[in-house]
Design a protein around this motif. Sequence first.
Motif, PDB file in Angstrom:
ATOM      1  N   ASP A  94       1.093  -1.090  -0.047  1.00 21.72           N
ATOM      2  CA  ASP A  94      -0.019   0.097   0.116  1.00 21.72           C
ATOM      3  C   ASP A  94       0.826   1.398   0.162  1.00 21.72           C
ATOM      4  OD1 ASP A  94      -2.298   1.466  -0.040  1.00 21.72           O
ATOM      5  OD2 ASP A  94      -2.477   1.504   2.198  1.00 21.72           O
ATOM      6  N   ASP A  95       0.316   2.360  -0.721  1.00 24.70           N
ATOM      7  CA  ASP A  95       1.090   3.494  -0.834  1.00 24.70           C
ATOM      8  C   ASP A  95       0.018   4.463   0.205  1.00 24.70           C
ATOM      9  OD1 ASP A  95       3.300   5.502  -2.132  1.00 24.70           O
ATOM     10  OD2 ASP A  95       1.239   6.292  -2.529  1.00 24.70           O
ATOM     11  N   HIS A  96       0.570   5.555   0.997  1.00 22.92           N
ATOM     12  CA  HIS A  96      -0.079   6.412   1.789  1.00 22.92           C
ATOM     13  C   HIS A  96      -0.149   7.558   0.990  1.00 22.92           C
ATOM     14  CE1 HIS A  96      -0.981   3.441   4.919  1.00 22.92           C
ATOM     15  NE2 HIS A  96       0.616   3.274   5.031  1.00 22.92           N
ATOM     16  N   ALA A  97       0.473   7.841  -0.023  1.00 22.84           N
ATOM     17  CA  ALA A  97       0.659   9.165  -0.660  1.00 22.84           C
ATOM     18  C   ALA A  97      -0.839   9.372  -1.541  1.00 22.84           C
ATOM     19  CB  ALA A  97       1.948   9.557  -1.422  1.00 22.84           C
ATOM     20  N   ILE A  98      -1.165   8.388  -1.876  1.00 24.62           N
ATOM     21  CA  ILE A  98      -2.277   8.243  -2.974  1.00 24.62           C
ATOM     22  C   ILE A  98      -3.359   7.340  -1.937  1.00 24.62           C
ATOM     23  CG2 ILE A  98      -3.681   7.290  -4.851  1.00 24.62           C
ATOM     24  CD1 ILE A  98      -1.268   8.008  -6.690  1.00 24.62           C
ATOM     25  N   LEU A  99      -4.452   8.261  -1.841  1.00 26.51           N
ATOM     26  CA  LEU A  99      -5.815   7.688  -1.073  1.00 26.51           C
ATOM     27  C   LEU A  99      -6.819   7.540  -2.151  1.00 26.51           C
ATOM     28  CD1 LEU A  99      -5.539   9.610   2.252  1.00 26.51           C
ATOM     29  CD2 LEU A  99      -4.241   7.633   1.780  1.00 26.51           C
ATOM     30  N   GLY A 100      -7.679   6.522  -1.923  1.00 23.45           N
ATOM     31  CA  GLY A 100      -8.841   6.415  -2.844  1.00 23.45           C
ATOM     32  C   GLY A 100      -9.678   5.200  -2.062  1.00 23.45           C
ATOM     33  N   GLY A 101     -10.819   5.437  -2.857  1.00 20.67           N
ATOM     34  CA  GLY A 101     -12.121   4.307  -2.246  1.00 20.67           C
ATOM     35  C   GLY A 101     -13.494   4.659  -3.125  1.00 20.67           C
ATOM     36  N   PHE A 102     -14.332   4.240  -2.511  1.00 14.87           N
ATOM     37  CA  PHE A 102     -15.714   4.603  -2.772  1.00 14.87           C
ATOM     38  C   PHE A 102     -16.512   5.588  -1.916  1.00 14.87           C
ATOM     39  CE2 PHE A 102     -14.095   1.227  -5.184  1.00 14.87           C
ATOM     40  CZ  PHE A 102     -14.292   1.617  -6.520  1.00 14.87           C
ATOM     41  N   ARG A 108     -24.928  10.665  -5.188  1.00  9.58           N
ATOM     42  CA  ARG A 108     -24.591   9.616  -6.263  1.00  9.58           C
ATOM     43  C   ARG A 108     -23.292   8.912  -5.781  1.00  9.58           C
ATOM     44  NH1 ARG A 108     -23.111  12.250 -11.734  1.00  9.58           N
ATOM     45  NH2 ARG A 108     -24.397  14.120 -11.102  1.00  9.58           N
ATOM     46  N   PRO A 109     -23.263   7.677  -5.981  1.00 11.09           N
ATOM     47  CA  PRO A 109     -21.996   6.794  -5.679  1.00 11.09           C
ATOM     48  C   PRO A 109     -20.687   7.159  -6.722  1.00 11.09           C
ATOM     49  CG  PRO A 109     -23.485   5.509  -6.953  1.00 11.09           C
ATOM     50  CD  PRO A 109     -24.301   6.670  -6.551  1.00 11.09           C
ATOM     51  N   VAL A 110     -19.681   7.425  -6.289  1.00 10.12           N
ATOM     52  CA  VAL A 110     -18.563   7.672  -6.984  1.00 10.12           C
ATOM     53  C   VAL A 110     -17.232   7.073  -6.460  1.00 10.12           C
ATOM     54  CG1 VAL A 110     -19.378   9.951  -7.429  1.00 10.12           C
ATOM     55  CG2 VAL A 110     -17.959   9.765  -5.633  1.00 10.12           C
ATOM     56  N   CYS A 111     -16.222   6.951  -7.200  1.00 11.66           N
ATOM     57  CA  CYS A 111     -14.887   6.527  -6.837  1.00 11.66           C
ATOM     58  C   CYS A 111     -14.180   7.802  -6.768  1.00 11.66           C
ATOM     59  CB  CYS A 111     -14.266   5.971  -8.062  1.00 11.66           C
ATOM     60  SG  CYS A 111     -12.590   5.274  -7.825  1.00 11.66           S
ATOM     61  N   LEU A 112     -13.510   7.883  -5.507  1.00 13.54           N
ATOM     62  CA  LEU A 112     -12.543   8.978  -5.208  1.00 13.54           C
ATOM     63  C   LEU A 112     -11.165   8.711  -5.096  1.00 13.54           C
ATOM     64  CD1 LEU A 112     -12.422  12.236  -4.283  1.00 13.54           C
ATOM     65  CD2 LEU A 112     -13.090  11.172  -1.826  1.00 13.54           C
ATOM     66  N   ILE A 113     -10.406   9.487  -5.572  1.00 12.18           N
ATOM     67  CA  ILE A 113      -8.782   8.995  -5.725  1.00 12.18           C
ATOM     68  C   ILE A 113      -8.122  10.587  -5.477  1.00 12.18           C
ATOM     69  CG2 ILE A 113      -6.784   8.522  -6.971  1.00 12.18           C
ATOM     70  CD1 ILE A 113      -8.846   6.689  -8.738  1.00 12.18           C
ATOM     71  N   GLY A 114      -7.031  10.391  -4.736  1.00  8.70           N
ATOM     72  CA  GLY A 114      -6.437  11.851  -4.582  1.00  8.70           C
ATOM     73  C   GLY A 114      -5.038  11.572  -3.995  1.00  8.70           C
ATOM     74  N   GLN A 115      -4.255  12.681  -3.903  1.00  8.56           N
ATOM     75  CA  GLN A 115      -2.844  12.737  -2.969  1.00  8.56           C
ATOM     76  C   GLN A 115      -3.087  13.341  -1.955  1.00  8.56           C
ATOM     77  OE1 GLN A 115      -2.307  13.741  -6.776  1.00  8.56           O
ATOM     78  NE2 GLN A 115      -1.131  12.200  -7.577  1.00  8.56           N
ATOM     79  N   GLU A 116      -2.592  12.926  -0.811  1.00  6.75           N
ATOM     80  CA  GLU A 116      -2.543  13.504   0.343  1.00  6.75           C
ATOM     81  C   GLU A 116      -1.049  13.948   0.847  1.00  6.75           C
ATOM     82  OE1 GLU A 116      -3.184  15.177   3.788  1.00  6.75           O
ATOM     83  OE2 GLU A 116      -4.828  14.688   2.681  1.00  6.75           O
ATOM     84  N   LYS A 117      -1.104  15.348   1.050  1.00  6.78           N
ATOM     85  CA  LYS A 117       0.494  15.724   1.421  1.00  6.78           C
ATOM     86  C   LYS A 117       0.434  15.638   3.118  1.00  6.78           C
ATOM     87  CE  LYS A 117       1.475  19.105  -1.757  1.00  6.78           C
ATOM     88  NZ  LYS A 117       1.862  20.433  -2.222  1.00  6.78           N
ATOM     89  N   GLY A 118      -0.448  15.530   3.968  1.00  7.84           N
ATOM     90  CA  GLY A 118      -0.122  15.554   5.337  1.00  7.84           C
ATOM     91  C   GLY A 118      -0.227  17.025   5.738  1.00  7.84           C
ATOM     92  N   SER A 119      -0.667  17.102   7.237  1.00  6.40           N
ATOM     93  CA  SER A 119      -0.670  18.500   7.796  1.00  6.40           C
ATOM     94  C   SER A 119       0.136  18.561   8.930  1.00  6.40           C
ATOM     95  CB  SER A 119      -2.111  18.742   7.970  1.00  6.40           C
ATOM     96  OG  SER A 119      -2.688  17.814   8.910  1.00  6.40           O
ATOM     97  N   THR A 120       0.543  17.667   9.400  1.00  2.84           N
ATOM     98  CA  THR A 120       1.651  17.777  10.592  1.00  2.84           C
ATOM     99  C   THR A 120       3.030  16.920  10.088  1.00  2.84           C
ATOM    100  OG1 THR A 120       0.828  15.545  11.500  1.00  2.84           O
ATOM    101  CG2 THR A 120      -0.427  17.583  11.923  1.00  2.84           C
ATOM    102  N   THR A 121       3.939  17.265  10.970  1.00  2.00           N
ATOM    103  CA  THR A 121       5.264  16.422  10.719  1.00  2.00           C
ATOM    104  C   THR A 121       4.893  15.040  10.646  1.00  2.00           C
ATOM    105  OG1 THR A 121       6.409  18.034  11.874  1.00  2.00           O
ATOM    106  CG2 THR A 121       7.410  15.955  11.369  1.00  2.00           C
TER     107      THR A 121
END
Length: 317
Positions: A94-102, A108-121
Amino acid sequence: MRSYLDFEKPVAELEAKLEELRAMAAQGDAVAIGDDITRLEGKAREALVQLYSNLSPWQKTQVARHPLRPHFTDYARTLFEEFDPLAGDRKFGDDHAILGGFARFRGRPVCLIGQEKGSTTETRIKHNFGMARPEGYRKAARLMELADRFALPVISLVDTAGAFPGLDAEERGQAEAIARSTDACLSLGAPNVAVVIGEGGSGGAIAIATANRVLMLEHSIYSVISPEGAASILWRDTAKAQEAAVNMKITAQDLLRFHIIDSVIPEPAGGAHRDPQAAITATGDAIEAALGELEGLDAAALRRARREKFLAIGRNL
């Protein structure tokens, strides 16, 4: 505590004075200095609006990278319901930089994908600052294939400086994984909408942004390489990043003019980080409008329109 960028110094000074007056009002006669507070609020607001109405490409780059700018998880939590993330690429891990799911987007039902940078150290390290390894792109491709099977729209939220350039990523086939994810975008028989919410860097962005509709927030950037990277290659001097940013045409306004993106989503005065809720709501409205434009198109029409859209970029430029 509010974080100010270098070019925001005039606004920072006004708002510092404003805070002093508010502290005085809380301790003494609020009526006596109420007019001063109102006047200074208006002046600070006017200065902010004027400053952000004429940002340079380098200043927009700084805003796009602002640490308090809303990230993927903020959008997922606010705009989507019943978000059920999936993990793993079924090949390595698994890679935590790209998050995704349904999830459900406004019913309406969708598939959601995106990059997460993080907000704390801690979260920035966990998500590798939004820079995905090959398993992240293979996970994205897996999710898109599932969405295609069930004819679910795909929404991608792009926010990355680029794919992770480490040795381990190259050993596991970074280029092939990005190409496979890009191909999954192009092959979708369901509509897909991509939104650049911060940085849209290089192949790391295009891997999930090859969509029927590509939108950008007003102060986001989208480019084949970072200004610092371009300056290092062209002049062997990263100090020329500002010059590179100007010449690369990386702003939403430039890219709309070149027909590389489809629309620009306005941000609150002072950028999305000043009013995250307003920025997220505006983004949701833009996504809904884009999906509405694609309703009624069958799988073949969606693939054809997407293909023609990206071929036209090369012809037009």
